[in-house]
Design an enzyme around this catalytic site. Structure first.
Site, PDB file in Angstrom:
ATOM      1  N   GLY A  70      -2.883   4.746   3.430  1.00 47.92           N
ATOM      2  CA  GLY A  70      -4.254   5.206   3.252  1.00 47.92           C
ATOM      3  C   GLY A  70      -4.922   5.566   4.567  1.00 47.92           C
ATOM      4  O   GLY A  70      -6.136   5.411   4.708  1.00 47.92           O
ATOM      5  N   SER A  74       3.315   5.346   4.695  1.00 45.21           N
ATOM      6  CA  SER A  74       2.285   6.007   5.488  1.00 45.21           C
ATOM      7  C   SER A  74       1.708   5.039   6.527  1.00 45.21           C
ATOM      8  O   SER A  74       2.449   4.526   7.364  1.00 45.21           O
ATOM      9  CB  SER A  74       1.207   6.592   4.565  1.00 45.21           C
ATOM     10  OG  SER A  74       0.334   7.443   5.275  1.00 45.21           O
TER      11      SER A  74
END
Length: 496
Positions: A94, A175
């Site tokens: 995120g 991520s």
């Protein structure tokens, strides 16, 4: 139906049975005042009901959740396991500013492993990454790292009571979470608490410099003006608004196009993680590194396009010169697939794929076992249906409850039914992950051999699954030529 109470080091907890899996949600592992290091919460004696996800870490759109109560984790454990099961410890992504463990329901993976699945929350944005210690305003740096370590400590101490094997834990993340995994894996405090590591779509420049962190901190403090000295009590909405304004101003000036991330501060993170992998001190840790084929599409199609797209081009031009950039872009145009954007493909290679391959190379050269993958499948789910196998496509399939994609409540993305191709690729991806979590090998050796010096196989999850040589093709040869030329020039400058 509620489960029997399970004892933890803080007190007994009760979860809920979810089919053949016990689910424990919102389990507190720590508490923290703003800009202070996480500490254990107060213990309890009566069984604590842990059937609902805990508070989200404060983030844009969710600033009404409690700061001190966001440090919780979630556990899914198969019912009636006959032996201690391997553990998947997952850190969400995120961009270091959004997300949470509630977006990942691990029941399906737990049942099909069988394995114990853990997802965690950590502090985000300024609360987890604003480095104030050198400005005399915070107790410590890299608070999100210390949050993740606190969660890992809790799991290592307690997971046996849920049927997990603390000596067979896989650190994993996607991520931003992959960046945290790469950093955590190298820290002395994590040594002996995990057996394997998996990083999906780790940004190429995943560790921030201390100088960059200082620029961000000074900019945020200046933006807050007279409230700077009282930053610990500034209303969250005001703090996050100041950070957003700063981000819009300085993101283009950073090397990665992002404002936050783990920081090479010399204390919490004493060394550049990639150097630790290269020296071989983690050679005993099996490693899986993966990315998605069209990583950068999502960022190019954002409004406006994400700063990382501009900074990536700038970094390539700075490394190889304008002529080198133009040669690369021409090569990508000449070799583009019919449905491929050459500019996007060049940026994806520069920012995502090549740094992951470099890390795989370092680990393999040091004697470590490593597997490299790329996800080429387009899930029948937005945003991938319209954008292709861009950033997060693999993650959507990894957490799917076949035959359906799951809802992502924090990101406000709905799930939905999967196509036969979705199910086929997702099943292969999940099976490979669970085999890695269980044995430290990603697949049968004949189907997907490990990445080794001089032999660099890349597993492609698509229709069909196949393996291709990474070090092949005109693009690879041109990158190698330009890199060698740049290295030769650097050596000449040093010698001179």
């Amino acid at each position: 139906m509620l489960t029997n109470a399970v004892q933890t080091t803080l007190g007994p907890i009760i979860g809920a049975e979810q089919g053949h899996v016990r689910a424990f949600r919102g389990v507190p592992f720590a508490t923290a005042r703003r800009f202070a290091r996480a500490t254990p919460p107060l213990a309890w004696t009566e069984p604590r009901r842990c059937t609902d996800y805990g508070a989200y870490a404060p983030q844009p759109g969710h600033l009404d959740h409690g700061e001190e109560s966001c440090l919780s984790l979630n556990i899914w454990a198969p019912v009636g396991a006959k032996r201690p099961l391997p553990v998947l410890f997952f850190i969400h992504g995120g961009a270091f500013v959004t997300g949470g463990g509630a977006d990942y329901d691990g029941a399906f993976l737990a049942a099909h492993g069988p394995a114990v699945i853990v997802t965690i929350n950590y502090r985000l944005g300024p609360l987890g990454f604003l480095q104030l210690h050198r400005h005399g305003l915070g107790e410590a740096n890299n608070l999100a790292i210390s949050d993740s370590l606190a969660a890992l400590d809790w799991v290592h101490a307690n997971i046996a009571n849920f049927g997990g094997d603390p000596n067979q834990l896989t650190l994993s993340g996607q991520s931003a979470g992959a960046s945290l995994v790469i950093a955590l894996a190298t820290l002395p405090q994590a040594r002996g608490k995990f057996a394997r590591a998996m990083a999906l779509s780790a940004p190429g420049r995943n560790i921030m410099s201390a100088d960059h962190a200082d620029v961000v901190a000074r900019s945020v403090l200046a933006e807050l003006g007279h409230d700077a000295s009282a930053i610990a009590s500034v209303p969250l909405a005001k703090l996050f608004a100041a950070v957003e304004r700063v981000g819009r101003r300085i993101a283009d000036e950073t090397s990665s196009g992002t404002v936050f991330g783990p920081v090479l501060d010399g204390t919490e993170i004493p060394r550049e993680p990639r150097d630790v992998f290269a020296e071989g001190s983690l050679r005993h840790i099996p490693l899986w590194l993966g990315s998605c084929r069209d990583e950068m599409v999502m960022f190019l199609k954002s409004t406006p396009p994400a700063a990382m797209t501009r900074t990536t081009e700038r970094n390539v031009r700075a490394t190889f010169g304008d002529a080198g950039w133009e040669r690369l872009l021409a090569c990508y145009r000449d070799s583009a697939r019919r449905d491929e954007d050459p500019y996007e493909a060049l940026l994806s290679d520069a920012f995502w794929h090549r740094p992951m391959a470099d890390l795989a190379r370092s680990h393999a050269d040091a004697g470590g076992a490593v597997w490299l993958s790329r996800f080429d499948h387009r899930p029948a789910l937005e945003p991938f249906l319209s954008q292709g196998p861009t950033h997060g496509a693999d993650n959507a399939c990894l957490w799917a409850h076949l035959p359906d994609f799951i809802d992502r409540p924090i990101l406000k993305r709905k799930g939905g039914p999967m196509t036969p191709d979705d199910i086929d690729v997702a099943a292969r991806f999940q099976t490979s992950l669970l085999r890695f979590v269980t044995s430290g090998a990603s697949d049968v050796a004949e189907a997907w051999p490990r990445f080794e010096p001089g032999r660099e196989p890349l597993a492609v999850f698509g229709q069909p699954f196949h393996v291709v040589p990474l070090n092949d093709g005109a693009r690879f040869r041109l990158w190698t030529e330009l890199s060698n030329r740049t290295n030769d020039k650097s050596k000449m400058r040093v010698a001179g």
